[in-house]
Motif scaffolding. Structure first.
Motif, PDB file in Angstrom:
ATOM      1  N   LEU A 128       0.796  -1.222   0.000  1.00 47.81           N
ATOM      2  CA  LEU A 128       0.000   0.000   0.000  1.00 47.81           C
ATOM      3  C   LEU A 128       0.836   1.282   0.000  1.00 47.81           C
ATOM      4  CD1 LEU A 128      -2.925  -0.787   2.473  1.00 47.81           C
ATOM      5  CD2 LEU A 128      -3.102  -0.311   0.040  1.00 47.81           C
ATOM      6  N   GLN A 129       2.132   1.165   0.185  1.00 45.53           N
ATOM      7  CA  GLN A 129       2.976   2.333   0.383  1.00 45.53           C
ATOM      8  C   GLN A 129       2.888   3.342  -0.768  1.00 45.53           C
ATOM      9  OE1 GLN A 129       7.183   1.538   1.049  1.00 45.53           O
ATOM     10  NE2 GLN A 129       7.249   3.228   2.516  1.00 45.53           N
ATOM     11  N   ASP A 130       3.040   2.901  -1.991  1.00 43.99           N
ATOM     12  CA  ASP A 130       2.986   3.825  -3.127  1.00 43.99           C
ATOM     13  C   ASP A 130       1.592   4.426  -3.294  1.00 43.99           C
ATOM     14  OD1 ASP A 130       5.659   3.461  -3.688  1.00 43.99           O
ATOM     15  OD2 ASP A 130       5.303   1.895  -5.191  1.00 43.99           O
ATOM     16  N   THR A 131       0.569   3.615  -3.117  1.00 45.30           N
ATOM     17  CA  THR A 131      -0.805   4.113  -3.205  1.00 45.30           C
ATOM     18  C   THR A 131      -1.043   5.177  -2.142  1.00 45.30           C
ATOM     19  OG1 THR A 131      -1.561   1.978  -4.042  1.00 45.30           O
ATOM     20  CG2 THR A 131      -3.239   3.434  -3.108  1.00 45.30           C
ATOM     21  N   CYS A 132      -0.558   4.932  -0.938  1.00 46.58           N
ATOM     22  CA  CYS A 132      -0.748   5.890   0.154  1.00 46.58           C
ATOM     23  C   CYS A 132      -0.004   7.192  -0.103  1.00 46.58           C
ATOM     24  CB  CYS A 132      -0.335   5.271   1.479  1.00 46.58           C
ATOM     25  SG  CYS A 132      -1.506   4.007   2.042  1.00 46.58           S
ATOM     26  N   LYS A 133       1.171   7.108  -0.712  1.00 44.28           N
ATOM     27  CA  LYS A 133       1.907   8.330  -1.063  1.00 44.28           C
ATOM     28  C   LYS A 133       1.092   9.171  -2.036  1.00 44.28           C
ATOM     29  CE  LYS A 133       6.549   6.526  -0.268  1.00 44.28           C
ATOM     30  NZ  LYS A 133       7.798   6.060  -0.882  1.00 44.28           N
ATOM     31  N   ALA A 134       0.545   8.525  -3.051  1.00 40.82           N
ATOM     32  CA  ALA A 134      -0.269   9.243  -4.044  1.00 40.82           C
ATOM     33  C   ALA A 134      -1.534   9.813  -3.410  1.00 40.82           C
ATOM     34  CB  ALA A 134      -0.618   8.317  -5.206  1.00 40.82           C
ATOM     35  N   LYS A 135      -2.166   9.036  -2.551  1.00 38.35           N
ATOM     36  CA  LYS A 135      -3.393   9.497  -1.891  1.00 38.35           C
ATOM     37  C   LYS A 135      -3.102  10.652  -0.926  1.00 38.35           C
ATOM     38  CE  LYS A 135      -7.024   7.646  -2.261  1.00 38.35           C
ATOM     39  NZ  LYS A 135      -8.123   8.102  -3.119  1.00 38.35           N
ATOM     40  N   THR A 136      -1.905  10.676  -0.332  1.00 36.00           N
ATOM     41  CA  THR A 136      -1.522  11.783   0.545  1.00 36.00           C
ATOM     42  C   THR A 136      -1.527  13.082  -0.250  1.00 36.00           C
ATOM     43  OG1 THR A 136      -0.132  10.355   1.916  1.00 36.00           O
ATOM     44  CG2 THR A 136       0.297  12.715   2.043  1.00 36.00           C
ATOM     45  N   GLU A 137      -0.911  13.056  -1.419  1.00 32.54           N
ATOM     46  CA  GLU A 137      -0.845  14.256  -2.261  1.00 32.54           C
ATOM     47  C   GLU A 137      -2.238  14.669  -2.731  1.00 32.54           C
ATOM     48  OE1 GLU A 137       1.863  16.111  -2.414  1.00 32.54           O
ATOM     49  OE2 GLU A 137       2.657  14.571  -1.080  1.00 32.54           O
ATOM     50  N   GLU A 138      -3.049  13.699  -3.088  1.00 27.52           N
ATOM     51  CA  GLU A 138      -4.425  13.979  -3.519  1.00 27.52           C
ATOM     52  C   GLU A 138      -5.217  14.651  -2.392  1.00 27.52           C
ATOM     53  OE1 GLU A 138      -8.368  11.291  -4.262  1.00 27.52           O
ATOM     54  OE2 GLU A 138      -6.512  10.556  -5.186  1.00 27.52           O
ATOM     55  N   ALA A 139      -5.101  14.117  -1.191  1.00 31.06           N
ATOM     56  CA  ALA A 139      -5.831  14.682  -0.051  1.00 31.06           C
ATOM     57  C   ALA A 139      -5.323  16.078   0.301  1.00 31.06           C
ATOM     58  CB  ALA A 139      -5.728  13.746   1.156  1.00 31.06           C
ATOM     59  N   LYS A 140      -4.012  16.290   0.183  1.00 35.41           N
ATOM     60  CA  LYS A 140      -3.457  17.630   0.435  1.00 35.41           C
ATOM     61  C   LYS A 140      -4.014  18.642  -0.562  1.00 35.41           C
ATOM     62  CE  LYS A 140       0.953  16.352   2.561  1.00 35.41           C
ATOM     63  NZ  LYS A 140       2.417  16.333   2.375  1.00 35.41           N
ATOM     64  N   LYS A 141      -4.127  18.249  -1.818  1.00 33.00           N
ATOM     65  CA  LYS A 141      -4.697  19.141  -2.840  1.00 33.00           C
ATOM     66  C   LYS A 141      -6.158  19.448  -2.531  1.00 33.00           C
ATOM     67  CE  LYS A 141      -1.613  17.756  -6.552  1.00 33.00           C
ATOM     68  NZ  LYS A 141      -1.448  16.948  -7.760  1.00 33.00           N
ATOM     69  N   LEU A 142      -6.899  18.439  -2.119  1.00 32.07           N
ATOM     70  CA  LEU A 142      -8.297  18.653  -1.753  1.00 32.07           C
ATOM     71  C   LEU A 142      -8.406  19.587  -0.545  1.00 32.07           C
ATOM     72  CD1 LEU A 142      -9.709  15.044  -2.222  1.00 32.07           C
ATOM     73  CD2 LEU A 142     -10.304  17.066  -3.576  1.00 32.07           C
ATOM     74  N   ALA A 143      -7.518  19.408   0.423  1.00 29.66           N
ATOM     75  CA  ALA A 143      -7.531  20.260   1.613  1.00 29.66           C
ATOM     76  C   ALA A 143      -7.258  21.716   1.247  1.00 29.66           C
ATOM     77  CB  ALA A 143      -6.514  19.773   2.635  1.00 29.66           C
ATOM     78  N   ALA A 144      -6.435  21.910   0.220  1.00 30.17           N
ATOM     79  CA  ALA A 144      -6.078  23.266  -0.191  1.00 30.17           C
ATOM     80  C   ALA A 144      -7.130  23.919  -1.081  1.00 30.17           C
ATOM     81  CB  ALA A 144      -4.730  23.238  -0.920  1.00 30.17           C
ATOM     82  N   THR A 145      -7.968  23.110  -1.730  1.00 33.33           N
ATOM     83  CA  THR A 145      -8.898  23.664  -2.710  1.00 33.33           C
ATOM     84  C   THR A 145     -10.375  23.524  -2.344  1.00 33.33           C
ATOM     85  OG1 THR A 145      -8.912  21.598  -3.967  1.00 33.33           O
ATOM     86  CG2 THR A 145      -7.282  23.284  -4.624  1.00 33.33           C
ATOM     87  N   LYS A 146     -10.694  22.673  -1.386  1.00 29.42           N
ATOM     88  CA  LYS A 146     -12.093  22.444  -1.025  1.00 29.42           C
ATOM     89  C   LYS A 146     -12.307  22.773   0.451  1.00 29.42           C
ATOM     90  CE  LYS A 146     -13.225  19.059  -4.486  1.00 29.42           C
ATOM     91  NZ  LYS A 146     -14.474  19.204  -5.129  1.00 29.42           N
ATOM     92  N   LEU A 147     -13.524  23.083   0.771  1.00 28.55           N
ATOM     93  CA  LEU A 147     -13.894  23.359   2.149  1.00 28.55           C
ATOM     94  C   LEU A 147     -14.060  22.045   2.897  1.00 28.55           C
ATOM     95  CD1 LEU A 147     -14.673  25.600   4.133  1.00 28.55           C
ATOM     96  CD2 LEU A 147     -17.022  25.336   3.379  1.00 28.55           C
TER      97      LEU A 147
END
Length: 151
Positions: A128-147
């Motif tokens: 799961l390590q690589d998937t989790c790395k990608a999901k971390t970046e995705e969630a950070k982008k969502l945190a920065a752009t969505k309420l």
């Protein structure tokens, strides 16, 4: 009870004819384990530390099972406290629980919490390590752009 409760939703097949019954069984076993484990008396000759660690690890599996059942049923908000409790008690890093905690937090619009869970998952070597790395970046982008939703 706790092991089966955690295992059933991990190997769950939604298209199986008895899929709903399997989740019901996993939930019932997890809840029963959460009730029973605190009442188990310490065996003679076992240290308090070993006994407490054993009980906590078993409780962690039971809470994981309940949380995973809630996730499989789409009850994301209900899954969060169970998975958090599991991870709090768990002395062995379980990337599956961190990954699913990230998913349910993301699905409930708790993007910063999702990023944090995915980041913890990404620190654990494994499939799961690589998937989790990608999901971390995705969630950070969502945190920065969505309420984010309030807790």
């Amino acid at each position: 009870m706790a092991v089966i409760s955690q295992t059933i939703p991990r190997v769950y097949n939604a298209s199986a004819p008895d899929a709903a019954k399997r989740l019901d069984k996993a939930e019932a076993l997890g809840k029963r384990a959460v009730e029973v484990i605190p009442t188990i008396p310490k065996p003679e000759g076992m240290t308090d530390e070993v006994f407490t660690n054993s009980k906590n690890q078993t409780l962690a599996m039971a809470h994981s099972g309940i949380g995973l059942v809630n996730w499989r049923r789409g009850k994301y908000a209900d899954a969060i406290p169970e998975l958090e409790q599991s991870l709090k008690l768990d002395t062995i890093a379980d990337p599956v629980n961190w990954f699913v905690l990230g998913i349910v937090n993301q699905n409930t619009s708790h993007f910063e919490d999702a990023a944090s869970a995915f980041a913890k998952c990404a620190l654990i070597a494994g499939k799961l390590q690589d998937t989790c790395k990608a999901k971390t970046e995705e969630a950070k982008k969502l945190a920065a752009t969505k309420l984010s939703a309030p807790k």
